[in-house]
Design an enzyme around this catalytic site. Sequence first.
Site, mmCIF file in Angstrom:
data_model
loop_
_atom_site.group_PDB
_atom_site.id
_atom_site.type_symbol
_atom_site.label_atom_id
_atom_site.label_comp_id
_atom_site.label_asym_id
_atom_site.label_seq_id
_atom_site.Cartn_x
_atom_site.Cartn_y
_atom_site.Cartn_z
ATOM 1 N N GLY A 12 -15.086 105.016 -1.239
ATOM 2 C CA GLY A 12 -15.219 105.029 0.209
ATOM 3 C C GLY A 12 -14.330 104.069 0.963
ATOM 4 C CB SER A 13 -11.091 102.397 0.301
ATOM 5 O OG SER A 13 -10.186 103.455 0.076
ATOM 6 C CG ASN A 14 -9.105 106.694 3.228
ATOM 7 O OD1 ASN A 14 -8.313 106.199 4.022
ATOM 8 N ND2 ASN A 14 -8.730 107.179 2.049
ATOM 9 C CG MET A 90 -13.482 113.335 -5.540
ATOM 10 S SD MET A 90 -11.751 113.240 -5.000
ATOM 11 C CE MET A 90 -10.923 113.819 -6.475
ATOM 12 N NE ARG A 91 -19.341 118.698 -5.755
ATOM 13 C CZ ARG A 91 -19.424 119.228 -6.976
ATOM 14 N NH1 ARG A 91 -18.819 120.380 -7.226
ATOM 15 N NH2 ARG A 91 -20.107 118.628 -7.922
ATOM 16 C CG ASN A 107 -8.606 115.989 2.551
ATOM 17 O OD1 ASN A 107 -9.464 115.177 2.199
ATOM 18 N ND2 ASN A 107 -7.633 116.380 1.748
ATOM 19 C CG HIS A 109 -3.545 115.231 -0.713
ATOM 20 N ND1 HIS A 109 -4.415 115.320 -1.776
ATOM 21 C CD2 HIS A 109 -2.314 115.522 -1.202
ATOM 22 C CE1 HIS A 109 -3.739 115.663 -2.860
ATOM 23 N NE2 HIS A 109 -2.464 115.785 -2.531
ATOM 24 C CG ASP A 145 -5.289 118.566 -1.382
ATOM 25 O OD1 ASP A 145 -6.211 118.227 -0.628
ATOM 26 O OD2 ASP A 145 -5.300 118.349 -2.603
#
Length: 216
Positions: A12-14, A90-91, A107, A109, A145
């Site tokens: 969870g750094s973002n 991650m889904r 998102n 990436h 992505d």
Amino acid sequence: MLKLGVLVSGRGSNLQALINGIEEGKIDASIELVLSDNPEAFALERCRKHGLEHGVVRRKDFSTKKEFEEELAIKLKEKGVELVVLAGFMRILSGNFLRHFPDRVINIHPSLIPAFQGLHAQRQAVEFGVKFSGCTVHIVDESVDGGPVIVQAVVPLLPEDTEDTLSQRILGYEHRILPQAVQWFAEGRVNIKGRLVEVREARYGTLPVNPELEKF
């Protein structure tokens, strides 16, 4: 004030970058709900520390992906979420989920998409031997992505780089471009026409971030 829902799977750094931006008054938004598919995600500890409402929705608790995604959507809508942010989720989300939030799921990436999509993007970049990589905030569509690009940051690869060292340098820009993109949404400046995303009144053509960062 823009109401955010954040989906996470790991450290969870973002998510923390978003929390910091909101607490510092740089993002005109509130995090209404954080959901994780992983009950062990450290991101949930960040939520507890900052008093954010959070929950766990595990894929294995549902017989189908559609049911899993419907539960995510229901919980987010109950909180009035206007923008869904994938911050290390991650889904792959299907159209069944995306139809609930058309053009309102973004998102982050760790590559300059469309290069190195999917998992281990930094490792792919190092192994391929590119001279530049970076990170991208994009609109989520049904591809992996591959959705329309909002903002990208360029990071050079050094001869001695490993997956870990490149990842750390890219992460520093992730923590800047994701909060900035959310703020642009909060200001109502993101205009989406097909694959073209324009941030109104933004400055384009700069390096290493295009369009240019304004608050981060």
